[in-house]
Scaffold this motif. Structure first.
Motif, short mmCIF file in Angstrom:
data_model
loop_
_atom_site.label_atom_id
_atom_site.label_comp_id
_atom_site.label_asym_id
_atom_site.label_seq_id
_atom_site.Cartn_x
_atom_site.Cartn_y
_atom_site.Cartn_z
N SER A 29 0.87 -1.18 0.00
CA SER A 29 0.00 0.00 0.00
C SER A 29 0.90 1.22 0.00
CB SER A 29 -0.93 -0.03 1.21
OG SER A 29 -0.20 -0.17 2.41
N THR A 30 0.82 2.04 1.03
CA THR A 30 1.75 3.17 1.12
C THR A 30 3.12 2.69 1.56
OG1 THR A 30 0.88 3.58 3.34
CG2 THR A 30 -0.01 4.92 1.56
N SER A 31 3.21 1.44 2.01
CA SER A 31 4.49 0.80 2.31
C SER A 31 4.33 -0.70 2.07
CB SER A 31 4.90 1.07 3.77
OG SER A 31 3.95 0.54 4.68
N LYS A 32 5.44 -1.39 1.96
CA LYS A 32 5.40 -2.84 1.75
C LYS A 32 5.48 -3.51 3.12
CE LYS A 32 7.56 -4.58 -1.77
NZ LYS A 32 8.63 -5.07 -2.67
N ASN B 155 -2.75 6.00 11.01
CA ASN B 155 -3.52 6.18 9.78
C ASN B 155 -3.72 4.81 9.14
OD1 ASN B 155 -4.45 6.77 7.15
ND2 ASN B 155 -3.37 8.73 7.11
N HIS B 156 -4.93 4.27 9.25
CA HIS B 156 -5.22 2.92 8.77
C HIS B 156 -5.85 2.89 7.38
CE1 HIS B 156 -4.73 0.30 12.51
NE2 HIS B 156 -4.28 1.50 12.85
N PHE B 157 -6.09 4.05 6.77
CA PHE B 157 -6.78 4.06 5.49
C PHE B 157 -6.05 4.86 4.42
CE2 PHE B 157 -9.84 3.04 8.73
CZ PHE B 157 -10.50 1.96 8.19
N GLY B 158 -4.82 5.23 4.69
CA GLY B 158 -4.02 5.93 3.68
C GLY B 158 -4.60 7.24 3.23
N ILE B 159 -5.35 7.92 4.11
CA ILE B 159 -5.98 9.18 3.73
C ILE B 159 -4.97 10.32 3.80
CG2 ILE B 159 -7.81 10.85 4.24
CD1 ILE B 159 -9.48 8.59 5.32
N LYS B 160 -4.85 11.05 2.70
CA LYS B 160 -3.92 12.17 2.64
C LYS B 160 -4.56 13.41 3.25
CE LYS B 160 -1.70 10.20 -1.44
NZ LYS B 160 -1.36 10.33 -2.87
N CYS B 161 -3.76 14.45 3.42
CA CYS B 161 -4.23 15.63 4.14
C CYS B 161 -5.39 16.33 3.44
CB CYS B 161 -3.08 16.61 4.32
SG CYS B 161 -1.78 16.00 5.45
N HIS B 162 -5.25 16.62 2.17
CA HIS B 162 -6.23 17.41 1.42
C HIS B 162 -6.35 18.81 2.05
CE1 HIS B 162 -7.39 13.92 -0.97
NE2 HIS B 162 -7.42 13.22 0.15
N LYS B 163 -7.06 19.67 1.39
CA LYS B 163 -7.10 21.08 1.81
C LYS B 163 -7.90 21.30 3.09
CE LYS B 163 -6.59 22.86 -2.91
NZ LYS B 163 -7.22 23.67 -3.99
N ASP B 164 -8.84 20.40 3.38
CA ASP B 164 -9.72 20.63 4.53
C ASP B 164 -9.20 20.02 5.83
OD1 ASP B 164 -9.98 18.07 3.59
OD2 ASP B 164 -12.15 17.95 3.84
N TRP B 165 -8.01 19.43 5.82
CA TRP B 165 -7.48 18.80 7.03
C TRP B 165 -6.77 19.82 7.91
CZ3 TRP B 165 -8.26 15.00 10.06
CH2 TRP B 165 -7.29 14.56 10.96
N ARG C 264 4.80 13.17 6.79
CA ARG C 264 5.22 13.11 5.39
C ARG C 264 5.65 11.69 5.05
NH1 ARG C 264 3.79 17.50 2.20
NH2 ARG C 264 3.57 19.28 3.63
N HIS C 265 5.19 11.25 3.88
CA HIS C 265 5.47 9.87 3.50
C HIS C 265 5.47 9.76 1.98
CE1 HIS C 265 5.54 5.53 4.33
NE2 HIS C 265 4.74 5.40 3.30
N ASP C 266 6.41 8.97 1.44
CA ASP C 266 6.47 8.77 -0.01
C ASP C 266 5.31 7.89 -0.47
OD1 ASP C 266 8.78 10.22 0.00
OD2 ASP C 266 10.13 8.50 -0.24
N ASP C 267 4.61 8.35 -1.51
CA ASP C 267 3.53 7.53 -2.08
C ASP C 267 3.56 7.70 -3.60
OD1 ASP C 267 1.33 5.74 -1.80
OD2 ASP C 267 -0.05 7.39 -2.14
N ASP C 268 2.53 8.28 -4.19
CA ASP C 268 2.56 8.55 -5.63
C ASP C 268 3.68 9.55 -5.95
OD1 ASP C 268 0.37 6.88 -6.08
OD2 ASP C 268 -1.03 8.48 -5.58
N SER C 269 3.91 10.47 -5.01
CA SER C 269 5.00 11.43 -5.12
C SER C 269 5.81 11.38 -3.83
CB SER C 269 4.46 12.85 -5.33
OG SER C 269 3.65 12.91 -6.50
N ALA C 270 6.97 12.00 -3.85
CA ALA C 270 7.83 11.99 -2.67
C ALA C 270 7.27 12.90 -1.58
CB ALA C 270 9.25 12.43 -3.04
N GLN C 271 7.36 12.41 -0.33
CA GLN C 271 7.01 13.19 0.86
C GLN C 271 5.64 13.87 0.78
OE1 GLN C 271 9.26 13.39 3.88
NE2 GLN C 271 9.39 11.50 2.69
N GLU C 272 4.63 13.07 0.51
CA GLU C 272 3.26 13.59 0.49
C GLU C 272 2.73 13.71 1.92
OE1 GLU C 272 0.57 12.54 -2.90
OE2 GLU C 272 1.86 10.78 -2.99
N CYS C 273 1.71 14.55 2.06
CA CYS C 273 1.14 14.83 3.37
C CYS C 273 0.02 13.85 3.69
CB CYS C 273 0.61 16.27 3.40
SG CYS C 273 -0.05 16.79 5.00
#
Length: 297
Positions: free
Chosen positions: A65-68, A122-132, A138-147
């Motif tokens: 997922s967000t990690s192996k 974080n059990h559902f891999g939900i990113k910050c988005h604007k309303d958080w 910070r964690h690497d996912d689709d891009s480096a160091q995403e929120c």
């Protein structure tokens, strides 16, 4: 002269025979080696090549997922036992199938052992988005160091996951499906953009059917359930196995007292004053017991 010629022919004939013997011997030896090699190869069993589907006999598998994360089927089973009651509570409150909630939790958190789950609850891999507005990591996912969102405890991640699906317009169609139609929900989540993996629905359905997660939908709806995986071992232990702890009526505004809790530790967990916590629950002293449900919001 004739004698010399005859003698020369005899010498040549002897030399020819002598030089040809090693070549013949070598050929026979090579043939014997090749025969033994071929025999050895034929006697070695050939393993068939095909798909290796994980079973529930405490086998090991890798969840990506967000990690192996490397997990066992026992670990997944224990994860389900730990969070099934919260999932059923969210199904009652928000209308999301408990089976889908648990399957997403398994897949997105690596059964609670993934980096985001351990670091940020974080059990559902939900990113910050604007309303958080809460904490983040910070964690690497689709891009480096995403929120990514960070929670004080896993139960908050489960609650936020429900609110996330309920509050986003793109997930509206999901709530037109039957509450326990996990197959439509699995496909709908992928179609609505929850994940980019084209196999995301199949993975969710696989976990639901391998670990009989649909039974928790049926417990909420009151429908009869027939186990899909009849080889799944029975697990009676759970962190909520204490009869005093009734998580089937899970309330996101309440907290169930666990072993080692004090009013002070609970007040810190929910950013409350001890006196406010006592007032909310009509407590006259600081005594609390395991399984006691306290209002925290």
């Amino acid at each position: 002269m004739i004698k010399k010629i005859v003698l020369l022919l005899v010498i040549l004939a002897l030399a020819s025979c002598s030089s040809s013997k090693p070549a013949i011997a070598t050929t026979k030896k090579a043939a014997a080696v090749q025969a033994r090699t071929a025999s050895t190869k034929r006697s070695t069993p050939v393993k068939p090549i095909g798909k290796n589907y994980p079973s529930t006999n405490n086998t090991t598998e890798v969840i990506q997922s967000t990690s192996k994360t490397v997990v066992t089927s026992d670990l997944i089973t224990n994860y389900v036992l730990q969070y099934k009651d919260i999932a059923m509570g969210n199904m009652k409150t928000y209308g999301i199938p408990a089976s889908i909630i648990l399957a997403q939790g398994i897949l997105e958190s690596g059964a609670g052992k993934g980096d985001l789950a351990l670091e940020a609850n974080n059990h559902f891999g939900i990113k910050c988005h604007k309303d958080w507005l809460g904490e983040s990591v910070r964690h690497d996912d689709d891009s480096a160091q995403e929120c990514f969102r960070k929670y004080p405890e896993a139960a908050e991640s489960y609650r936020d996951h429900a609110l996330f699906l309920v509050g986003k317009k793109r997930y509206e169609k999901l709530f037109t499906y039957e509450k326990d139609d996990y197959k439509s929900w699995a496909k709908g989540l992928r179609a609505a953009g929850y994940a980019t993996d084209p196999n995301y629905p199949d993975k969710l359905i696989s976990y639901i059917e391998r670990y009989n997660l649909h039974q928790y939908d049926c417990q909420v709806t009151g429908r009869n359930y027939e186990p899909i995986n009849k080889t799944l071992p029975t697990k009676s232990s759970s962190v909520y196995s204490d009869p005093k702890i009734n998580m089937n009526s899970y309330d996101p505004n309440a907290y169930v007292v666990q072993k080692g809790d004090t009013l002070y530790s609970i007040s810190k967990k929910f950013n409350l004053l001890v006196e406010d916590l006592k007032k909310k629950n009509n407590l006259t002293d600081n005594a609390i017991s395991i399984g006691q449900r306290l209002k925290v919001k």
